[in-house]
Design an enzyme around this catalytic site. Structure first.
Site, short mmCIF file in Angstrom:
data_model
loop_
_atom_site.label_atom_id
_atom_site.label_comp_id
_atom_site.label_asym_id
_atom_site.label_seq_id
_atom_site.Cartn_x
_atom_site.Cartn_y
_atom_site.Cartn_z
N ASP A 94 -45.59 11.20 14.52
CA ASP A 94 -46.45 10.23 15.21
C ASP A 94 -45.69 9.33 16.19
O ASP A 94 -46.21 8.99 17.25
CB ASP A 94 -47.28 9.40 14.22
CG ASP A 94 -46.43 8.69 13.19
OD1 ASP A 94 -45.22 8.95 13.12
OD2 ASP A 94 -46.99 7.88 12.43
N GLY A 122 -43.20 -0.29 8.51
CA GLY A 122 -41.76 -0.05 8.65
C GLY A 122 -41.40 0.06 10.12
O GLY A 122 -42.11 -0.47 10.97
N CYS A 158 -36.55 3.69 0.57
CA CYS A 158 -35.82 4.94 0.85
C CYS A 158 -34.67 5.14 -0.14
O CYS A 158 -34.07 6.21 -0.19
CB CYS A 158 -35.30 4.96 2.28
SG CYS A 158 -33.82 3.97 2.53
ZN LIG Z 1 -34.38 2.48 4.05
#
Ligand SMILES: [Zn+2]
Length: 334
Positions: A94, A122, A158
């Site tokens: 995207d 993010g 993450c």
């Molecule tokens: Zn991260």
């Protein structure tokens, strides 16, 4: 969100539907996409379908390797959809799609070295050079949000600590505001009153709105986010040296309240400052539809290539037929 986009990037019609639950199978997501496309095809002549997927797309732009908000895991999305839609299908990340749209129709027109940074929950990103999206060997370049900017800093989903998006994103903005409000800091009284004490209701757009109305804490928080944005941009300039950074995503609605501090921090942190040209930092122009417009435009290119290849195939076949015909008639006359 799905839309019909013309060759100039105009959206002719747009439809929206709920994103299927993450726990649902990829099949459900696929069915939803097919439904939307068929619905729009009833009213428009659709030549190709482009998909800006919120996930990692492989270098062949066929498989979604991983999507944090959907059940796609190594999902051959393009092939599956092409089999059901009977038109050429393109799948891209995207942020890549949004960058493409800004380059073709928006804030990045005329720039041959462009970096797009999308500040949403993010940080997403994309690199465009000489009219080409740089996807990297494995298709997943541009994940700027997970560059480490603070050793041992905030924990990131993450798995690492101190990622850029922990300091410069919508989530970072909301986290800081909620922390200040939870600490009952006097600087937060404005926003606490605004949410009637329900700190969980504090949102990014709300902070932007209050900052515009002059709320000192909200202005300060956007400055902090902007400053971190500028630091990251300076790092990217050191690595990629583009002529233009386009800032998109929901947080970019704060405009100069965010981009002003980003420009200042960029100048302060740019390596070789004073001895090199400075890249332009500008706000994206196409809004939340950029990804859709870009995916459509990329699909149009693929479809054109497909038609050209098809035409060549047809021409080859016709030549062959003429040859066979000519031989037959020469044999007949012999
Ligand atoms: Zn991260």
């Amino acid at each position: 969100m799905a839309g019909v986009v013309d060759a100039d990037g105009n959206i002719l019609e747009k439809v929206r539907t709920e994103t299927p639950d993450k726990s649902k199978s990829p099949k459900v997501v696929e069915d939803t996409i097919v439904e939307l496309v068929l619905d729009l095809s009833d009213r428009h002549d659709v030549h190709a379908v482009g998909i800006g997927a919120a996930g990692w797309v492989d270098a062949d732009r066929n498989r979604v390797l991983f999507a944090p908000h959907l059940s796609w895991r190594n999902e051959p999305l393009r092939d599956r959809l092409a089999g059901r839609l009977a038109v050429p299908v393109l799948v891209d990340n995207d942020a890549n799609s949004a960058a493409w749209a800004e380059w073709r129709f928006g804030a990045g027109r005329g720039e041959d070295h462009l970096v797009m940074i999308t500040l949403g929950t993010g940080i997403g990103g994309a690199i465009l050079e000489d009219g080409q999206v740089k996807r990297g060997k494995y298709g997943v370049a541009g994940e700027f949000g997970h560059m480490q900017v603070v050793p041992g800093g905030h924990r990131c989903p993450c798995g690492n600590r101190g990622c850029w998006e922990q300091y410069s994103s919508g989530n970072a903005l909301v986290r800081e505001a909620r922390e200040l409000a939870a600490a009952d800091s006097p600087v937060a009284y404005g926003i606490i009153e605004h949410v009637k004490g329900n700190i969980g209701d504090i949102s990014g757009p709300m902070i932007t709105e209050l900052a515009r109305e002059g709320d000192a804490m909200c202005i300060e928080l956007l400055q902090d986010i902007g400053q971190w944005l500028g630091v990251g941009i300076a790092n990217l300039a050191a690595a990629l040296d583009p002529s233009c950074f386009v800032i998109g995503g929901g947080v970019s609605a704060a405009d100069d309240l965010l981009i002003g501090p980003a420009r200042d921090a960029f100048r302060r942190h740019l390596t070789g400052r004073g001895y090199r040209p400075e890249a332009r930092i500008t706000r994206a122009q196409l809004g939340p539809e950029a990804g859709m417009v870009g995916a459509a435009d990329l699909a149009r290119l693929v479809a054109r290539r497909f038609r050209r290849a098809n035409r060549r195939r047809v021409e080859r076949y016709e030549r062959y037929e003429r040859y066979v015909e000519a031989r037959r008639s020469s044999q007949d006359s012999a």
